[in-house]
Design a protein around this motif. Structure first.
Motif, PDB file in Angstrom:
ATOM      1  N   HIS A 172     124.709 132.208  58.000  1.00  0.00           N
ATOM      2  CA  HIS A 172     125.445 133.320  58.595  1.00  0.00           C
ATOM      3  C   HIS A 172     125.213 134.582  57.771  1.00  0.00           C
ATOM      4  CE1 HIS A 172     127.810 130.582  61.145  1.00  0.00           C
ATOM      5  NE2 HIS A 172     127.635 129.756  60.134  1.00  0.00           N
ATOM      6  N   VAL A 173     124.890 135.669  58.436  1.00  0.00           N
ATOM      7  CA  VAL A 173     124.774 136.957  57.763  1.00  0.00           C
ATOM      8  C   VAL A 173     126.193 137.491  57.628  1.00  0.00           C
ATOM      9  CG1 VAL A 173     123.864 139.303  57.906  1.00  0.00           C
ATOM     10  CG2 VAL A 173     122.497 137.381  58.751  1.00  0.00           C
ATOM     11  N   VAL A 174     126.631 137.787  56.390  1.00  0.00           N
ATOM     12  CA  VAL A 174     128.020 138.204  56.175  1.00  0.00           C
ATOM     13  C   VAL A 174     128.173 139.621  55.635  1.00  0.00           C
ATOM     14  CG1 VAL A 174     128.898 135.853  55.930  1.00  0.00           C
ATOM     15  CG2 VAL A 174     128.087 137.079  53.910  1.00  0.00           C
ATOM     16  N   ILE A 182     123.864 143.971  50.939  1.00  0.00           N
ATOM     17  CA  ILE A 182     124.124 143.962  49.498  1.00  0.00           C
ATOM     18  C   ILE A 182     124.899 145.207  49.055  1.00  0.00           C
ATOM     19  CG2 ILE A 182     122.218 142.424  48.918  1.00  0.00           C
ATOM     20  CD1 ILE A 182     120.648 144.849  47.968  1.00  0.00           C
ATOM     21  N   GLU A 183     124.766 146.307  49.795  1.00  0.00           N
ATOM     22  CA  GLU A 183     125.489 147.528  49.454  1.00  0.00           C
ATOM     23  C   GLU A 183     126.996 147.379  49.655  1.00  0.00           C
ATOM     24  OE1 GLU A 183     122.747 147.524  51.453  1.00  0.00           O
ATOM     25  OE2 GLU A 183     121.352 148.371  50.003  1.00  0.00           O
ATOM     26  N   GLU A 184     127.412 146.447  50.500  1.00  0.00           N
ATOM     27  CA  GLU A 184     128.841 146.241  50.757  1.00  0.00           C
ATOM     28  C   GLU A 184     129.552 145.529  49.609  1.00  0.00           C
ATOM     29  OE1 GLU A 184     129.963 144.843  54.795  1.00  0.00           O
ATOM     30  OE2 GLU A 184     127.802 144.923  55.154  1.00  0.00           O
ATOM     31  N   ILE A 185     128.773 144.931  48.693  1.00  0.00           N
ATOM     32  CA  ILE A 185     129.373 144.195  47.581  1.00  0.00           C
ATOM     33  C   ILE A 185     128.753 144.714  46.277  1.00  0.00           C
ATOM     34  CG2 ILE A 185     129.910 141.908  46.656  1.00  0.00           C
ATOM     35  CD1 ILE A 185     129.171 140.777  49.446  1.00  0.00           C
ATOM     36  N   PRO A 186     129.338 145.747  45.689  1.00  0.00           N
ATOM     37  CA  PRO A 186     128.796 146.284  44.435  1.00  0.00           C
ATOM     38  C   PRO A 186     128.930 145.271  43.298  1.00  0.00           C
ATOM     39  CG  PRO A 186     130.418 147.792  45.413  1.00  0.00           C
ATOM     40  CD  PRO A 186     130.488 146.511  46.169  1.00  0.00           C
ATOM     41  N   PRO A 187     128.115 145.392  42.237  1.00  0.00           N
ATOM     42  CA  PRO A 187     128.242 144.489  41.088  1.00  0.00           C
ATOM     43  C   PRO A 187     129.680 144.450  40.558  1.00  0.00           C
ATOM     44  CG  PRO A 187     126.259 145.806  40.881  1.00  0.00           C
ATOM     45  CD  PRO A 187     127.024 146.355  42.054  1.00  0.00           C
ATOM     46  N   GLY A 188     130.158 143.253  40.267  1.00  0.00           N
ATOM     47  CA  GLY A 188     131.504 143.073  39.740  1.00  0.00           C
ATOM     48  C   GLY A 188     132.596 143.010  40.795  1.00  0.00           C
ATOM     49  N   SER A 189     132.196 142.996  42.069  1.00  0.00           N
ATOM     50  CA  SER A 189     133.208 142.987  43.123  1.00  0.00           C
ATOM     51  C   SER A 189     133.065 141.759  44.009  1.00  0.00           C
ATOM     52  CB  SER A 189     133.113 144.266  43.959  1.00  0.00           C
ATOM     53  OG  SER A 189     131.941 144.248  44.741  1.00  0.00           O
ATOM     54  N   LYS A 214     133.767 140.264  48.344  1.00  0.00           N
ATOM     55  CA  LYS A 214     134.105 140.504  49.746  1.00  0.00           C
ATOM     56  C   LYS A 214     134.529 139.155  50.310  1.00  0.00           C
ATOM     57  CE  LYS A 214     132.559 142.186  54.175  1.00  0.00           C
ATOM     58  NZ  LYS A 214     131.599 142.999  54.901  1.00  0.00           N
ATOM     59  N   ILE A 215     135.675 139.127  50.975  1.00  0.00           N
ATOM     60  CA  ILE A 215     136.150 137.886  51.579  1.00  0.00           C
ATOM     61  C   ILE A 215     135.785 137.923  53.054  1.00  0.00           C
ATOM     62  CG2 ILE A 215     138.160 136.454  52.085  1.00  0.00           C
ATOM     63  CD1 ILE A 215     139.386 137.582  49.464  1.00  0.00           C
ATOM     64  N   VAL A 216     135.068 136.898  53.497  1.00  0.00           N
ATOM     65  CA  VAL A 216     134.589 136.827  54.871  1.00  0.00           C
ATOM     66  C   VAL A 216     135.117 135.537  55.507  1.00  0.00           C
ATOM     67  CG1 VAL A 216     132.517 138.157  54.323  1.00  0.00           C
ATOM     68  CG2 VAL A 216     132.435 135.665  54.221  1.00  0.00           C
ATOM     69  N   THR A 217     135.085 135.495  56.832  1.00  0.00           N
ATOM     70  CA  THR A 217     135.469 134.285  57.550  1.00  0.00           C
ATOM     71  C   THR A 217     134.233 133.743  58.254  1.00  0.00           C
ATOM     72  OG1 THR A 217     137.712 135.105  57.883  1.00  0.00           O
ATOM     73  CG2 THR A 217     136.996 133.305  59.303  1.00  0.00           C
ATOM     74  N   VAL A 218     133.910 132.491  57.963  1.00  0.00           N
ATOM     75  CA  VAL A 218     132.766 131.824  58.577  1.00  0.00           C
ATOM     76  C   VAL A 218     133.254 130.498  59.144  1.00  0.00           C
ATOM     77  CG1 VAL A 218     130.489 130.820  58.173  1.00  0.00           C
ATOM     78  CG2 VAL A 218     131.147 132.900  56.953  1.00  0.00           C
ATOM     79  N   ASN A 219     133.078 130.323  60.431  1.00  0.00           N
ATOM     80  CA  ASN A 219     133.531 129.102  61.108  1.00  0.00           C
ATOM     81  C   ASN A 219     134.990 128.767  60.783  1.00  0.00           C
ATOM     82  OD1 ASN A 219     131.060 128.759  62.328  1.00  0.00           O
ATOM     83  ND2 ASN A 219     130.305 127.326  60.802  1.00  0.00           N
ATOM     84  N   GLY A 220     135.845 129.779  60.767  1.00  0.00           N
ATOM     85  CA  GLY A 220     137.260 129.571  60.526  1.00  0.00           C
ATOM     86  C   GLY A 220     137.657 129.403  59.067  1.00  0.00           C
ATOM     87  N   ARG A 221     136.717 129.473  58.138  1.00  0.00           N
ATOM     88  CA  ARG A 221     137.008 129.332  56.702  1.00  0.00           C
ATOM     89  C   ARG A 221     136.843 130.663  56.004  1.00  0.00           C
ATOM     90  NH1 ARG A 221     133.050 124.649  55.016  1.00  0.00           N
ATOM     91  NH2 ARG A 221     133.027 123.849  57.093  1.00  0.00           N
ATOM     92  N   GLU A 222     137.808 131.007  55.149  1.00  0.00           N
ATOM     93  CA  GLU A 222     137.649 132.206  54.332  1.00  0.00           C
ATOM     94  C   GLU A 222     136.835 131.849  53.095  1.00  0.00           C
ATOM     95  OE1 GLU A 222     141.290 134.181  53.351  1.00  0.00           O
ATOM     96  OE2 GLU A 222     141.370 135.154  55.302  1.00  0.00           O
ATOM     97  N   ILE A 223     135.819 132.668  52.842  1.00  0.00           N
ATOM     98  CA  ILE A 223     134.930 132.461  51.701  1.00  0.00           C
ATOM     99  C   ILE A 223     134.825 133.782  50.949  1.00  0.00           C
ATOM    100  CG2 ILE A 223     132.560 131.907  50.988  1.00  0.00           C
ATOM    101  CD1 ILE A 223     132.361 130.275  53.618  1.00  0.00           C
ATOM    102  N   GLY A 224     134.979 133.722  49.642  1.00  0.00           N
ATOM    103  CA  GLY A 224     134.803 134.907  48.811  1.00  0.00           C
ATOM    104  C   GLY A 224     133.357 134.989  48.368  1.00  0.00           C
ATOM    105  N   ILE A 225     132.725 136.134  48.620  1.00  0.00           N
ATOM    106  CA  ILE A 225     131.353 136.376  48.167  1.00  0.00           C
ATOM    107  C   ILE A 225     131.463 137.303  46.965  1.00  0.00           C
ATOM    108  CG2 ILE A 225     129.051 137.201  48.783  1.00  0.00           C
ATOM    109  CD1 ILE A 225     130.038 134.816  50.484  1.00  0.00           C
TER     110      ILE A 225
END
Length: 137
Positions: free
Chosen positions: A4-6, A9-16, A18-29
């Protein structure tokens, strides 16, 4: 396993993160330098939203009174009970032999390798009958 494309790379700067939902699961990137890591947003201890916790360094103390901070920005502290987890692996520092947060493989890929054209848009027949627009699917 599906991919899944979530984010870009610009949306997640170094040291930060992003919490996304994939197939009903929250995953922190998480981004540590140029590396990306994924953790389930659920603490294995008591189910807290783990990925919303503080990103911290690891504290090591080889002897009493001698302590140092290492691995800056590579640990995640649970917001409920302060259990700490290695962002790279999900391994718990509180109980490393039996507790681990689920880790997910994360890769950075160029956009053109994810989807290749030519693209064909789906077409739908549209007609006007009297004063109503009708779509045929």
């Amino acid at each position: 396993m599906s991919r899944h494309v979530v984010a870009s790379i610009e949306e997640i700067p170094p040291g930060s993160r992003k919490i996304v939902t994939v197939n009903g699961r929250e995953i922190g990137i998480f981004r540590i330098g140029d590396d990306f890591h994924g953790l389930i947003n659920r603490c294995p201890h008591q189910g807290a939203p783990l990925c919303r916790g503080e990103i911290v360094s690891r504290l090591v103390a080889p002897s009493p009174g001698d302590y140092r901070l290492t691995r800056s920005g590579e640990m995640l502290r649970c917001p409920w009970h302060c259990w700490e987890f290695d962002i790279r692996t999900g391994q718990s520092l509180c109980d490393p032999n039996s507790v681990q947060a689920r880790a997910f493989d994360v890769a950075v890929e160029p956009g053109k390798t994810l989807v290749e054209g030519p693209f064909v848009a789906e077409q739908v027949q549209v007609t006007v009958e009297e004063r109503y627009v009708v779509v045929t699917v």
